[in-house]
Write an enzyme that holds these catalytic residues in place. Structure first.
Site, mmCIF file in Angstrom:
data_model
loop_
_atom_site.group_PDB
_atom_site.id
_atom_site.type_symbol
_atom_site.label_atom_id
_atom_site.label_comp_id
_atom_site.label_asym_id
_atom_site.label_seq_id
_atom_site.Cartn_x
_atom_site.Cartn_y
_atom_site.Cartn_z
ATOM 1 C CB CYS A 193 -0.926 0.080 1.180
ATOM 2 S SG CYS A 193 -1.801 1.505 1.332
ATOM 3 C CB CYS A 248 -18.051 -13.962 -20.987
ATOM 4 S SG CYS A 248 -18.657 -12.623 -22.025
ATOM 5 C CB CYS A 303 -31.021 -18.276 14.028
ATOM 6 S SG CYS A 303 -29.558 -19.292 14.416
ATOM 7 C CB CYS A 353 -31.185 -18.996 18.178
ATOM 8 S SG CYS A 353 -31.818 -20.697 17.176
ATOM 9 C CB CYS A 389 -38.233 -24.598 35.663
ATOM 10 S SG CYS A 389 -39.902 -25.493 35.549
ATOM 11 C CB CYS A 414 -33.851 -32.166 31.259
ATOM 12 S SG CYS A 414 -33.984 -32.906 29.433
#
Length: 456
Positions: free
Chosen positions: A209, A291, A335, A354, A425, A449
């Site tokens: 640069c 093309c 998402c 998510c 919960c 769980c």
């Protein structure tokens, strides 16, 4: 008499410099790094009005040599003593290479060089030379600079392809983009003593640069070689206007568009998901004239778009790669996370996005049993008689409601009743079928769980 006096004064001045007892006053210092063949790098302040002969007088004592035995190399060329520093395209913190000449050095014969270069020349080069030459008056290079993070003017530099040293002199000038972008096109002589290839070397070109202070020899920018100065005054393919800087598509006909029309074309194709995922090139588009073999093979050209548009390009490219690899995208609105899953697995969890858990087959919330074949497409089969676009655009209440429901609710895994969790919960009880299920896993509620995410 005046000429004799000047010669004597120059001899005295040079002697003082060699003894480090004096140095010309620097009116406008340019900080330059001089890399010696011994491996040492000197940082010196040079006056842009000095010539290379004066630089050699300063550097020679460091190399234990006479100034006549020192060669200064920059950008693949040996700088003659009469060249003034300000004419060398040197920027702040640029690097010059100082080499002590070896008495045993013998350049390859012209016949040897011709045979070597001939092996690297193809018919494609002859075509490219007709299109544009790099050293054409007024031409400029355009790059994407990672430091400035924007489109910038660039400058061409060269180094040895093996040892990566800039102490190389090229045997011939590059005449086309093919010479610069492809390897083993231009031969040269590497002055680095420990170069694996010895004296003979292939030149490796790269770009820097021009708009920020050099950060060393590893400071590189990506060449945007499809951007050209329109010295041929070719009108834009789309708007027919003649602009100073144009985009030249890599097709055989080299169709030209102005930058505004290129951006418009790219954004339209992007939003319509009309980019193509090529195995060798990536996510790209071809010439708008249709093309063949005209894919843009350097994705940094899409940096011409806005930051938001380029982020969308990266997102779509990632999604296409995921789908190409056999993955799926999270169907939850807002998402779209790409997920790679085993082909035998129907339950997919958007663990890095998510958190939505869905069925791979129908892309609905995860459920037990067979997928529900009733979808929105079947519900809309009988409403094709509505043909007024204005009326159809106004009648979108239900669509907005459906999106809101999908964002804020999850379906019961058994009966698919939309369920909204307002707090508390993670143990959910369906109000329709009384099925106990987990809000996080979207499966039947279990002790696992309860132990890992009962609440939170």
């Amino acid at each position: 008499m005046a000429e004799l006096l000047n010669i004597i004064l120059n001899i005295v001045r040079n002697a003082l410099r060699m003894l480090s007892l004096g140095r010309p006053a620097i009116d406008n210092s340019l900080n330059i790094n001089i890399k010696c063949s011994t491996g040492n790098t000197l940082s010196v302040g040079l006056d842009p009005e000095w010539d290379i002969g004066e630089v050699k007088n300063i550097i020679a004592p460091k190399l234990g040599a006479n100034p006549k035995e020192v060669k200064i190399i920059f950008a693949g060329k040996e700088l003659e003593d009469s060249i003034v520093i300000k004419d060398c395209d040197l920027g702040e913190q640029s690097t010059l290479h100082a080499v002590k000449l070896s008495k045993s050095f013998v350049k390859p014969s012209s016949g040897q060089l011709s045979s070597v270069i001939a092996e690297a020349i193809s018919d494609e080069d002859e075509i490219a030379v007709l299109q544009e030459t790099i050293d054409r008056a007024g031409s400029q290079f355009y790059v994407h600079c990672p430091v400035c993070n924007d489109l910038r003017l660039g400058k061409l530099r060269v180094r040895c392809s093996k040892c990566k040293s800039g102490a190389i002199t090229v045997d011939t000038d590059p005449k086309s983009w093919s010479d610069v972008l492809k390897s083993n096109k231009i031969s040269g002589h590497c002055e680095q003593d420990d170069c694996p290839d010895g004296a003979f070397a292939w030149a490796e070109f790269y770009f820097k640069c021009t708009e920020h202070i050099s950060q060393g020899e590893n400071d590189e920018a990506v060449p945007l070689y499809l951007l050209r100065n329109n010295f041929k005054n070719i009108p834009c393919l789309a708007c027919t206007e003649i602009k100073h800087v144009v985009f030249v598509f890599p097709c055989k006909e080299a169709h030209v568009t102005c930058l505004d029309c290129f951006r418009t074309f790219a954004v339209l194709r992007l939003r319509e998901r009309q980019f193509v995922l090529d195995d060798a090139i990536g996510y790209t588009i071809a010439c708008p004239a249709g093309c063949p073999d005209s894919f843009i093979d350097e994705c940094h050209h899409f940096k011409l778009l806005t930051n938001e548009q380029y982020e969308l390009y990266q997102r779509f490219a990632t999604e296409e790669c995921v789908l190409h690899a056999g993955g799926v995208l999270c169907p939850q609105p807002g998402c779209g996370e790409g997920i790679i899953v085993d082909s035998s697995c129907d339950k997919v969890a958007c663990s890095n996005g998510c958190g939505y858990v869905f069925c791979r087959k129908c892309l609905q919330g995860y459920h037990l049993g067979e997928c529900n074949s009733l979808d929105n497409a079947s519900l809309s089969d009988d409403i094709h008689h509505i043909t007024d676009p204005a009326r159809a655009a106004q009648a979108r209440w239900d669509e907005a409601t459906n999106v809101a429901i999908r964002v804020t609710t999850k379906p019961c895994p058994r009966c698919r009743t939309a369920t909204e969790r307002s707090g508390g919960c993670m143990h959910m009880i369906c109000t329709r079928c009384s099925f106990h299920w987990c809000w996080v896993c979207q499966i039947e509620w279990s002790r696992d769980c309860m132990g890992t995410h009962w609440f939170g």
